[in-house]
Design a protein around this motif. Structure first.
Motif, PDB file in Angstrom:
ATOM      1  N   GLU A  21       0.663  41.814  36.251  1.00 44.41           N
ATOM      2  CA  GLU A  21       1.426  41.337  37.396  1.00 44.41           C
ATOM      3  C   GLU A  21       1.779  42.450  38.376  1.00 44.41           C
ATOM      4  OE1 GLU A  21       4.717  39.004  36.074  1.00 44.41           O
ATOM      5  OE2 GLU A  21       3.466  37.814  34.742  1.00 44.41           O
ATOM      6  N   SER A  22       1.162  43.619  38.189  1.00 46.06           N
ATOM      7  CA  SER A  22       1.487  44.739  39.062  1.00 46.06           C
ATOM      8  C   SER A  22       0.869  44.580  40.452  1.00 46.06           C
ATOM      9  CB  SER A  22       1.008  46.051  38.430  1.00 46.06           C
ATOM     10  OG  SER A  22      -0.391  46.016  38.228  1.00 46.06           O
ATOM     11  N   CYS A  24       0.131  42.405  43.907  1.00 45.83           N
ATOM     12  CA  CYS A  24       0.616  41.278  44.685  1.00 45.83           C
ATOM     13  C   CYS A  24      -0.511  40.245  44.753  1.00 45.83           C
ATOM     14  CB  CYS A  24       1.046  41.724  46.082  1.00 45.83           C
ATOM     15  SG  CYS A  24      -0.309  42.281  47.141  1.00 45.83           S
ATOM     16  N   GLN A  25      -0.191  39.035  45.116  1.00 44.36           N
ATOM     17  CA  GLN A  25      -1.195  37.971  45.156  1.00 44.36           C
ATOM     18  C   GLN A  25      -2.302  38.292  46.159  1.00 44.36           C
ATOM     19  OE1 GLN A  25       0.886  34.296  45.754  1.00 44.36           O
ATOM     20  NE2 GLN A  25       1.259  34.064  43.569  1.00 44.36           N
ATOM     21  N   THR A  26      -1.964  38.978  47.241  1.00 43.61           N
ATOM     22  CA  THR A  26      -2.975  39.347  48.233  1.00 43.61           C
ATOM     23  C   THR A  26      -3.994  40.290  47.635  1.00 43.61           C
ATOM     24  OG1 THR A  26      -1.378  39.068  50.033  1.00 43.61           O
ATOM     25  CG2 THR A  26      -3.344  40.382  50.512  1.00 43.61           C
ATOM     26  N   GLN A  28      -4.735  40.667  44.451  1.00 47.38           N
ATOM     27  CA  GLN A  28      -5.505  39.918  43.465  1.00 47.38           C
ATOM     28  C   GLN A  28      -6.583  39.093  44.149  1.00 47.38           C
ATOM     29  OE1 GLN A  28      -2.661  37.601  41.282  1.00 47.38           O
ATOM     30  NE2 GLN A  28      -2.069  39.302  39.966  1.00 47.38           N
TER      31      GLN A  28
END
Length: 84
Positions: A21-22, A24-26, A28
């Motif tokens: 989870e390190s 951010c969604q962007t 990823q």
């Protein structure tokens, strides 16, 4: 969406495959998009996923020895009891 590039994708591949989870969604999404469109990185991602899954399966039945487990729990309790 911008292409994160092979260097970036490969540098973060292990953490990405493990789903850490390190990111951010962007980040990823950028790595996922790059892997989907880059055959070389796709191959590396497949190998990384295969190895990660194999290690996870091999270790899933492992349990820490009782004395180690008790020492870790005691250490955690000591740290939690310390004033902050």
């Amino acid at each position: 969406m911008s292409d994160c590039g092979c260097d970036k994708a490969r540098a973060d591949l292990e953490a990405f495959v493990r789903g850490e989870e390190s990111f951010c969604q962007t980040a990823q999404a950028e790595i996922r998009e790059h892997i989907e469109n880059c055959p070389g990185c796709q191959n590396e991602a497949t190998v990384a996923r295969t190895l990660t899954d194999a290690v996870h399966r091999a270790c899933s039945d492992e349990a820490a020895p009782d004395d180690l487990r008790l020492r870790v729990i005691a250490s955690l309790r000591d740290v939690q009891a310390e004033p902050h």
